[in-house]
Design a protein around this motif. Structure first.
Motif, PDB file in Angstrom:
ATOM      1  N   PHE A  52      41.926  73.724   7.461  1.00 20.19           N
ATOM      2  CA  PHE A  52      40.643  74.397   7.281  1.00 20.19           C
ATOM      3  C   PHE A  52      40.790  75.521   6.269  1.00 20.19           C
ATOM      4  N   GLY A  53      39.830  75.589   5.354  1.00 23.36           N
ATOM      5  CA  GLY A  53      39.796  76.660   4.378  1.00 23.36           C
ATOM      6  C   GLY A  53      38.368  76.940   3.949  1.00 23.36           C
ATOM      7  N   ARG A  54      38.199  77.970   3.143  1.00 20.26           N
ATOM      8  CA  ARG A  54      36.862  78.347   2.673  1.00 20.26           C
ATOM      9  C   ARG A  54      36.939  78.805   1.240  1.00 20.26           C
ATOM     10  N   ILE A  55      35.900  78.478   0.463  1.00 18.72           N
ATOM     11  CA  ILE A  55      35.824  78.960  -0.902  1.00 18.72           C
ATOM     12  C   ILE A  55      34.377  79.246  -1.263  1.00 18.72           C
ATOM     13  N   THR A  56      34.147  80.384  -1.896  1.00 15.59           N
ATOM     14  CA  THR A  56      32.811  80.779  -2.327  1.00 15.59           C
ATOM     15  C   THR A  56      32.568  80.263  -3.742  1.00 15.59           C
ATOM     16  N   VAL A  57      31.568  79.418  -3.892  1.00 20.16           N
ATOM     17  CA  VAL A  57      31.197  78.906  -5.201  1.00 20.16           C
ATOM     18  C   VAL A  57      30.365  79.944  -5.948  1.00 20.16           C
ATOM     19  N   SER A  58      29.398  80.533  -5.240  1.00 20.89           N
ATOM     20  CA  SER A  58      28.527  81.559  -5.813  1.00 20.89           C
ATOM     21  C   SER A  58      27.928  82.344  -4.659  1.00 20.89           C
ATOM     22  N   SER A  59      27.057  83.280  -4.979  1.00 25.14           N
ATOM     23  CA  SER A  59      26.390  84.047  -3.922  1.00 25.14           C
ATOM     24  C   SER A  59      25.450  83.179  -3.120  1.00 25.14           C
ATOM     25  N   GLU A  60      25.159  81.967  -3.621  1.00 24.60           N
ATOM     26  CA  GLU A  60      24.259  81.064  -2.915  1.00 24.60           C
ATOM     27  C   GLU A  60      24.962  79.943  -2.168  1.00 24.60           C
ATOM     28  N   LEU A  61      26.254  79.761  -2.400  1.00 19.34           N
ATOM     29  CA  LEU A  61      26.916  78.578  -1.849  1.00 19.34           C
ATOM     30  C   LEU A  61      28.357  78.856  -1.446  1.00 19.34           C
ATOM     31  N   VAL A  62      28.683  78.527  -0.204  1.00 22.40           N
ATOM     32  CA  VAL A  62      30.043  78.638   0.323  1.00 22.40           C
ATOM     33  C   VAL A  62      30.461  77.269   0.849  1.00 22.40           C
ATOM     34  N   LEU A  63      31.644  76.826   0.463  1.00 23.64           N
ATOM     35  CA  LEU A  63      32.167  75.547   0.940  1.00 23.64           C
ATOM     36  C   LEU A  63      33.191  75.776   2.040  1.00 23.64           C
ATOM     37  N   TYR A  64      33.032  75.067   3.135  1.00 22.77           N
ATOM     38  CA  TYR A  64      34.012  75.064   4.219  1.00 22.77           C
ATOM     39  C   TYR A  64      34.761  73.741   4.152  1.00 22.77           C
ATOM     40  N   LEU A  65      36.054  73.820   3.966  1.00 18.28           N
ATOM     41  CA  LEU A  65      36.880  72.648   3.712  1.00 18.28           C
ATOM     42  C   LEU A  65      37.609  72.206   4.975  1.00 18.28           C
ATOM     43  N   PHE A  66      37.469  70.936   5.318  1.00 20.22           N
ATOM     44  CA  PHE A  66      38.131  70.361   6.479  1.00 20.22           C
ATOM     45  C   PHE A  66      39.017  69.218   6.009  1.00 20.22           C
ATOM     46  N   GLY A  67      40.321  69.424   6.060  1.00 21.26           N
ATOM     47  CA  GLY A  67      41.260  68.380   5.679  1.00 21.26           C
ATOM     48  C   GLY A  67      41.545  67.465   6.858  1.00 21.26           C
ATOM     49  N   THR A  68      41.433  66.166   6.639  1.00 18.24           N
ATOM     50  CA  THR A  68      41.631  65.203   7.723  1.00 18.24           C
ATOM     51  C   THR A  68      43.094  64.771   7.810  1.00 18.24           C
ATOM     52  N   PRO A  69      43.538  64.329   8.974  1.00 20.98           N
ATOM     53  CA  PRO A  69      44.879  63.746   9.067  1.00 20.98           C
ATOM     54  C   PRO A  69      44.900  62.400   8.362  1.00 20.98           C
ATOM     55  N   GLY A  70      46.046  62.038   7.803  1.00 19.93           N
ATOM     56  CA  GLY A  70      46.106  60.834   6.993  1.00 19.93           C
ATOM     57  C   GLY A  70      46.609  59.583   7.684  1.00 19.93           C
TER      58      GLY A  70
END
Length: 208
Positions: free
Chosen positions: A83-101
């Protein structure tokens, strides 16, 4: 396939509408792909917060079950999610969910996909077949995705056209190549997905 179910995927509010609101849109993105393609690495390289991961040491329990062809030196594996997070802009935040392979953990994809607006499918050109399951999974649920080719050690031994042909991709699916240990490569891959979710509009640059 082992991970299929009968539930209809709910994708929620389209990104193009969500971004138009005054409050930041929180968008769930899955990072998927075969065993050892770099999902944990990507989340760790691009997340603006210390990433959460559930890596465990490979044990004898996985012998004869996990396919280690091409990743014989790998000693750990994700058993739940990254799990991680990254801010694209003041309007958009992405929450990242990595799946097991590994195939034995595919049942978890059915839970992780709920609420996801898009996905990144990572591929290793040395074993492209390891990405087929993730591609089929998202295509069957009509979840938009992009392909990220992880160029290990900066080596690029296939062209974008060759990857598209080998994976039998729809022409609309972007393919982005790069060494996902580098933040810039992971960022560009996420921007390609955001751009696709927004209907081809130019995505805003991710904040540094």
């Amino acid at each position: 396939m082992p991970y299929s179910d009968s539930d209809e995927q709910q994708t929620g509010v389209p990104v193009s509408k969500a971004v138009a609101s005054t409050a930041p849109a929180a968008v769930k993105i899955l990072i998927a792909g075969g065993f050892g393609v770099g999902k944990t690495t990507m989340v760790g390289s691009v997340s603006e917060i210390p990433p959460l991961n559930t890596e465990e040491q490979l044990t004898v329990a996985g012998l004869g079950v996990d396919d280690l062809d091409g990743v014989e030196d790998k000693t750990t594996t994700t058993v739940a999610l990254d799990f991680g997070r990254i801010t694209v802009s003041s309007e958009l935040v992405l929450y990242l969910f990595g799946t097991p392979g590994q195939e034995r953990f595919w049942f978890m994809w059915n839970d992780l996909v709920h609420g996801a607006l898009g996905a990144v499918v990572l591929a290793d050109t040395r074993r492209l077949e390891s990405s087929f399951a993730a591609i089929d999974f998202f295509e069957s649920r009509r979840v938009p995705f992009v392909i990220g080719v992880n160029c290990f050690h900066g080596q690029q031994d296939r062209t974008v056209s060759e990857v598209k042909d080998a994976l039998d991709l729809d022409p609309a699916v972007p393919v982005v190549m790069g060494d996902l240990r580098e933040r810039r490569a992971s960022r560009d891959l996420l921007l390609a997905l955001v751009n696709r979710l927004m209907g081809g509009r130019v995505a805003l640059p991710i904040r540094h």
